[in-house]
Design an enzyme around this catalytic site. Structure first.
Site, short mmCIF file in Angstrom:
data_model
loop_
_atom_site.label_atom_id
_atom_site.label_comp_id
_atom_site.label_asym_id
_atom_site.label_seq_id
_atom_site.Cartn_x
_atom_site.Cartn_y
_atom_site.Cartn_z
N CYS A 123 0.82 -1.22 0.00
CA CYS A 123 0.00 0.00 0.00
C CYS A 123 0.85 1.26 0.00
CB CYS A 123 -0.92 0.00 1.20
SG CYS A 123 -1.88 -1.51 1.33
N ASN A 137 -10.52 -0.44 0.46
CA ASN A 137 -9.06 -0.35 0.49
C ASN A 137 -8.52 -0.89 -0.84
OD1 ASN A 137 -6.32 -0.95 0.84
ND2 ASN A 137 -6.57 -1.61 2.96
N HIS A 162 -3.35 6.65 3.00
CA HIS A 162 -3.80 5.41 2.38
C HIS A 162 -5.16 5.07 2.97
CE1 HIS A 162 -4.36 1.32 1.35
NE2 HIS A 162 -3.97 0.83 2.51
#
Ligand code: UT7
Length: 339
Positions: free
Chosen positions: A123, A295, A264
């Site tokens: 990520c 996500n 993020h």
């Protein structure tokens, strides 16, 4: 001395010139996810903030989504694919290990034979890519760099896994990094903690899986993402606040001067905790795209950036703090002006 390499005359400043996004056509509600998962809409919203996420279909391949997001970024930057000297693709969900996907993306976007490579940093991958793009422009290796974060996370998510099934989504986001009159991308604060790499990983390695197939009885289930969510959550909340502060200090930007925060999009509660920990003033616009998009790992920061700009929540030129964190455990934080 013969063969001396000529000194590079002008160290160039950089900025993000444009941003683009691609969200797959199919949006899945929590009710859709609950067909396979032992959970509830109330729990998912309360513990993660996710309400919908997008799922890519067969046509919406990594390359397809990356090209669409990349085209958007080129358009918003006011340049064409011919102007791009380097394409960096951050992804953790390329199903074919060889070759890397970026040359295919370069070809399909019309950038011809431009340099192209993939970045694997979970990520944090997008901010890693942004840093390499910045360095490439600064050093004179490239004039315009396309940085793309793209994921098909639902391909590697077990729909029955209570720790991940409701969180993940698919999509792509992209930016163009190019030359600027004044500095508009600060130094990146990045790092990793491999002592805890098992907190977020593929459940079984491909060679282990092959071994069990070769024995004639596959004992291992098909690989999928496994996360020790509570530990990753704690790491993100406690350690990423320090990384964010260091990114601000190094860029010489105070919290009072910040316009936007684009972490993020891991979990709404992580975002809320970071906002509190960093004591961000009310006027700082906070990206909360996780509610609509879930996500999306390496794609989440450019996707959230595009949404803040296209919805008019922030203006072009806004100063934003971005921070990527996840598998590895790898992280990267940076302050930059938005396109
Ligand atoms: O993108 C890379 C970085 N990723 C992240 O940063 C994600 C970090 N982690 C998280 O976002 C959170 O840890 C999750 C959203 C994954 C899980 O939330 P949590 O609040 O950490 O849940 P938990 O694992 O601490 O479980 C709390 C309770 C437990 O019940 P008891 O023991 O308190 O009775 C679990 O059994 O919630 C239960 N639970 C669930 N209940 C309904 C766990 N998963 C679920 C579920 N549905 N899916």
């Amino acid at each position: 001395m013969t063969g001396a390499i000529k000194a590079w005359a002008g160290r160039r400043n950089t900025r993000i010139l444009g941003v683009g996004a691609y969200r797959p056509r199919t949006a899945l509600t929590n009710a859709d996810i609950l067909k396979h998962l032992d959970s509830s809409d109330e729990w998912i919203r309360r513990r993660s903030g996710v309400v919908t996420r997008h799922r890519a279909d067969r046509q919406e391949t990594l390359a397809y989504m990356a090209v669409e997001a990349g085209k958007g970024a080129l358009k918003s930057a006011g340049i064409t694919a011919d102007d791009v000297d380097l394409i960096i693709v951050a992804t953790a969900t390329r199903m074919r290990q060889i070759p890397h996907v970026s040359p295919e993306i370069a070809f399909k976007i019309g950038a011809g034979t431009t340099a192209a490579f993939d970045v694997s940093a979970g990520c944090a991958g997008f901010v890693y890519g942004l840093n390499i793009a910045h360095s490439s422009v600064t050093s004179g290796s490239a004039r315009n760099v396309l940085v793309i974060g793209v994921e098909r996370l639902l391909d590697v998510t077990d729909p029955t896994d209570r720790g991940t099934a409701f969180l993940m989504g698919d999509g792509a986001g992209a930016v163009v990094v190019g030359v600027s009159d004044a500095p508009a991308i600060g130094p990146v604060i990045w790092g990793s903690d491999g002592s805890r790499s098992d907190l977020l990983q593929q459940s079984v390695a491909w060679d282990e899986l092959r071994e069990s197939y070769e024995k004639g009885k596959p004992e291992q289930p098909w690989p999928s993402l496994r996360m020790q969510g509570r530990e990753v959550f704690r790491w993100a909340v406690w350690q990423m606040a320090d990384v964010a502060r260091e990114a601000l200090d190094t860029a010489g930007v105070s919290v009072a001067e910040l316009d936007a925060f684009i972490p993020h999009q891991a979990n709404m509660r992580i975002t809320d905790s970071l906002v509190k920990e960093l004591k961000l003033p009310e006027r700082v616009v906070v990206a909360r795209d996780v509610s609509d998009t879930g996500n999306t790992s390496a794609a989440s920061i450019p996707l959230a950036m595009e949404k803040l700009l296209s919805s008019g929540q922030v203006s072009s030129g806004a100063t934003a703090l971005m921070i990527g964190f996840g598998a590895g455990l790898s992280y990267a934080g940076v302050v930059a002006r938005l396109p």
